[in-house]
Design an enzyme around this catalytic site. Sequence first.
Site, PDB file in Angstrom:
ATOM      1  N   SER A 168       0.860  -1.186   0.000  1.00  0.00           N
ATOM      2  CA  SER A 168       0.000   0.000   0.000  1.00  0.00           C
ATOM      3  C   SER A 168       0.894   1.233   0.000  1.00  0.00           C
ATOM      4  CB  SER A 168      -0.947  -0.032   1.212  1.00  0.00           C
ATOM      5  OG  SER A 168      -1.827   1.061   1.201  1.00  0.00           O
ATOM      6  N   THR A 169       0.749   2.121   0.968  1.00  0.00           N
ATOM      7  CA  THR A 169       1.518   3.362   0.998  1.00  0.00           C
ATOM      8  C   THR A 169       3.021   3.083   1.013  1.00  0.00           C
ATOM      9  OG1 THR A 169      -0.264   4.384   2.249  1.00  0.00           O
ATOM     10  CG2 THR A 169       1.843   5.529   2.228  1.00  0.00           C
ATOM     11  N   HIS A 198      -2.469  -1.075  -3.389  1.00  0.00           N
ATOM     12  CA  HIS A 198      -3.567  -0.127  -3.216  1.00  0.00           C
ATOM     13  C   HIS A 198      -3.310   1.117  -4.060  1.00  0.00           C
ATOM     14  CE1 HIS A 198      -4.394  -1.964   1.036  1.00  0.00           C
ATOM     15  NE2 HIS A 198      -4.799  -2.753   0.058  1.00  0.00           N
ATOM     16  N   MET A 231      -0.403   0.949   5.010  1.00  0.00           N
ATOM     17  CA  MET A 231      -1.260   1.134   6.174  1.00  0.00           C
ATOM     18  C   MET A 231      -2.386   0.102   6.173  1.00  0.00           C
ATOM     19  SD  MET A 231      -3.420   4.525   5.071  1.00  0.00           S
ATOM     20  CE  MET A 231      -4.303   4.600   3.507  1.00  0.00           C
TER      21      MET A 231
END
Length: 347
Positions: free
Chosen positions: A161-162, A188, A278
Amino acid sequence: MSVIRVLIADDSPVARDVLRHLLTREGDIQIVGEARNGHEAVALARTLAPQLITMDLSMPVMEGLAAIEEIMHTRALPILVVSDRFEAAIAGQALALGALEVMPKPALDDTESSSLLERVRLLAGVAVITRLRPRALKTYQTLAAPPTHRSLAHVVTIACSTGGPQALARLLSRLPSNFALPVVIAQHMSHGFIEGMAQWLDSLCRLPVRVASHGEVLTPATVYLAPSESDLEITFDHHFRLVESPIGALYHPSCDALLTSAAAVYGRKAIGVILTGMGSDGVQGMRAICAAGGMTLAQDEASSVIYGMNRQAINAGAVQRVASLDELPELLIATTQGSFHCGSSHS
């Protein structure tokens, strides 16, 4: 409650008005300055010392990419690209230069406005470092791997993700062209930007990188990205299946959907990797791979932008090996040589 100091960089007065309204509506974010072009963004970043910059890409005088590069090479700050979807092709370049994430410009009634607030709050606390002028991504030596005859009996699945795009660039760029396993990734990403990310990664890697499509057969030595608009699963005959995301799903695409399907299809020959990000998406999938006897790896805290998803997977006992981002390519290559074996979790 501490207030988050944000600088907005966008040449459109309307866009700045929308961002200002959305970001300040709950009182925990303060707009300390507004830049109408990249040159002003660079100057205000130095004088105002914001905790985060929202950066448009198409601006006069100095475009967003040039501004990101200058800021990251002089006084690095967390940068969130907030730009139009039609600029997805250059969004990958923004990530390569140091931006943490990209997302589309929200409207006042856009459901993504809450996502904007969430990302600003999260990214404002991320520690970024000033970069040297030479770009590190292009100096990584590609690791060697001997020819192998492994078939589609094995697969590598990656959840992130991040901070994931930058981590993927460093990891994938070190895999050799004869890395025999298919690599399937759930990253993501806001809708409309995954194609640009695939093009960027493809330009960095020896392996071809593309967005997976429904019904496509997995091919060895190929990297696939899940589209953000649907969840991606692997079928028992080694095809991709795109599934509509559940209503109210927090993460797009779902890391759990991909990794869980890999566990069901490949069993002990499934390899799961969970990187920076996250939330908890991917933890269930890593558990499934581990329970099926497969291999599970996680990026360590020191090399993570956000130590979240990987931390939760480690704490859940779903990770057999914790490694730095620079160690992960070597571990994956060792799987093609049969020299790495599953074991107990350790860091």
